[in-house]
Design an enzyme around this catalytic site. Sequence first.
Site, PDB file in Angstrom:
ATOM      1  N   GLU A 199     -31.456  12.062  29.761  1.00 55.78           N
ATOM      2  CA  GLU A 199     -31.872  10.935  28.978  1.00 55.78           C
ATOM      3  C   GLU A 199     -30.431  10.527  27.947  1.00 55.78           C
ATOM      4  O   GLU A 199     -30.259  11.113  27.319  1.00 55.78           O
ATOM      5  CB  GLU A 199     -33.056  11.719  27.960  1.00 55.78           C
ATOM      6  CG  GLU A 199     -33.838  12.190  29.249  1.00 55.78           C
ATOM      7  CD  GLU A 199     -35.451  12.461  27.753  1.00 55.78           C
ATOM      8  OE1 GLU A 199     -35.173  12.452  26.188  1.00 55.78           O
ATOM      9  OE2 GLU A 199     -36.514  12.899  28.037  1.00 55.78           O
ATOM     10  N   GLU A 385     -39.391  14.837  34.440  1.00 53.23           N
ATOM     11  CA  GLU A 385     -39.860  15.609  32.965  1.00 53.23           C
ATOM     12  C   GLU A 385     -41.570  15.032  33.196  1.00 53.23           C
ATOM     13  O   GLU A 385     -41.335  13.691  32.960  1.00 53.23           O
ATOM     14  CB  GLU A 385     -38.746  15.892  32.152  1.00 53.23           C
ATOM     15  CG  GLU A 385     -37.864  16.039  32.269  1.00 53.23           C
ATOM     16  CD  GLU A 385     -36.877  16.823  30.275  1.00 53.23           C
ATOM     17  OE1 GLU A 385     -37.700  16.036  29.842  1.00 53.23           O
ATOM     18  OE2 GLU A 385     -36.093  16.677  30.699  1.00 53.23           O
TER      19      GLU A 385
HETATM   20  C1  GCO Z   1     -35.879  15.924  26.843  1.00 53.60           C
HETATM   21  C2  GCO Z   1     -35.473  16.699  27.549  1.00 53.60           C
HETATM   22  C3  GCO Z   1     -36.674  18.435  27.120  1.00 53.60           C
HETATM   23  C4  GCO Z   1     -37.023  17.832  25.897  1.00 53.60           C
HETATM   24  C5  GCO Z   1     -38.667  17.829  26.546  1.00 53.60           C
HETATM   25  C6  GCO Z   1     -40.139  17.754  24.862  1.00 53.60           C
HETATM   26  O1  GCO Z   1     -35.931  15.041  27.533  1.00 53.60           O
HETATM   27  O2  GCO Z   1     -36.006  15.553  25.154  1.00 53.60           O
HETATM   28  O3  GCO Z   1     -34.762  15.986  28.841  1.00 53.60           O
HETATM   29  O4  GCO Z   1     -35.096  18.727  26.955  1.00 53.60           O
HETATM   30  O5  GCO Z   1     -37.491  19.466  26.110  1.00 53.60           O
HETATM   31  O6  GCO Z   1     -38.204  15.981  26.113  1.00 53.60           O
HETATM   32  O7  GCO Z   1     -39.324  17.189  24.429  1.00 53.60           O
END
Ligand code: GCO
Length: 474
Positions: A199, A385
């Site tokens: 990200e 994710e």
């Molecule tokens: C993000 C990260 C994760 C977070 C998840 C939950 O996308 O921010 O990759 O580390 O923990 O998204 O907020």
Amino acid sequence: MITRAQFLSLLGTSISGLLLSPGKLFADRNAEALAAKLFGSNFIWGAATGAYQIEGAFNVDGKGLSIWDDFSHTKRKIKDRSDGDVSCDFYHKYREDLALLKSLNFGAFRFSIAWSRILPEGTGTINRKGIDFYNQIIDTCLELGIEPWICLYHWDLPQTLEEKGGWANREVVNWFSEYSRICTLHFGDRVKNWMVLNEPLSFTSLGYLAGIHAPGYKSINKFLASVHHAALCQSAGGRIIRENVKQANIGTTFSCSWIDVKKSKPKFHKASERLDALINRLFIEPVLGLGYPTDTLPFLKKMEKFIQPGDLEKLKFDFDFIGLQNYFRIIGKPSLIPFIRAKNDKPDYNDVQFTDMGWEVYPEGIFKILQRFAKYPVKEFMISENGAAFYDNVTGENVHDPMRVQYFQQYLSQILKAKQNGIPVNGYFAWTFIDNFEWAEGYKMRYGIVYNDIQNQKRIVKDSGLWFQSFLSQ
Ligand code: GCO
């Protein structure tokens, strides 16, 4: 201090849901029909983690400090005054944790490498013990029949490099290249699946513009410089993996959100287009040779001073897959917020469920965002994710998390629909394996399918973990 949830409420979703959550449970009409085999036998099923969020051992065996060590040790940066010093202690407990992951029938483990464990000073001398640790993770995965998926950067820049300007210093492209080369040369014999960045929009905007994540700056210049440098690292990292790892499967990950309009009026559409350019287009379009979405977002022109001749060519890379990370949708409307002049509004209807982060549960969003990205010439998508923070009800040896179970079922039904509509989505990584350090939110936001008590490091598989175990066994 505003929190990440609040910052995202400007661009992302509303926090008013905090008042409603833990919310209602909605009947899921598709869940019964959902079966892992419908996704196909080659579909990747994994759980995702990030180094700083789970490892702990922040200063053990030669590890250097990262910007998150520094940030979390600074007063009032983390909501519950916690830090990642020990976190889930995955550094010491990885064997039993990976065996647990295997027992839940997952075939893949996504983890990141802590740059400062490998290179304590960011560049230069390699810390052998850091290399050994990741070798053990990889070997344990392989022994258990779990495919290791490495993410090179999940937000924990070595502190020494931040002191030299961090992501805002163009030198980061050389630092990152050196680090990527070392990782690929040490781990590429066994690891075939690589993600370059986690990200990039999040770590550049939250860290250099909103100031609520490490390193905590509020500067439009630093933000724009770091965007361009992260984009350069994204493709440079891809090229290094290609060069050093035989048969590599190379991707990078983007946070993305489906954007609706509040009202069907031209200025609302324009506001939503600006949000879409920032949130969904900024990092993928340069990779595809389309440059930055400057026409839609004129303030990006300020980035020109950081762009050197030949850069637009360097930004391109032919990724094997794009990892999409989806948590909420956005409902765009015009606003006076500088530069972006748009913000998110609340959904119009009442029976909306929100996570503890205040993020709207909107499963159709993942279908729509896959459709939206499928318009780009991308070979393959992974959902790298997706998951939800909900309050957990611990009763003895059980953790009942019906809202999380339902969340996964609903989102997976939408991903299946996308697949059945011909979109090449070939993997899913649940966020996250074990409750862990949720950045500036600390430990209160629990995303795990495994519960963790950070006082005694006791793991309890939640109902959602058991649901995956049964779902993946069929
Ligand atoms: C993000 C990260 C994760 C977070 C998840 C939950 O996308 O921010 O990759 O580390 O923990 O998204 O907020």
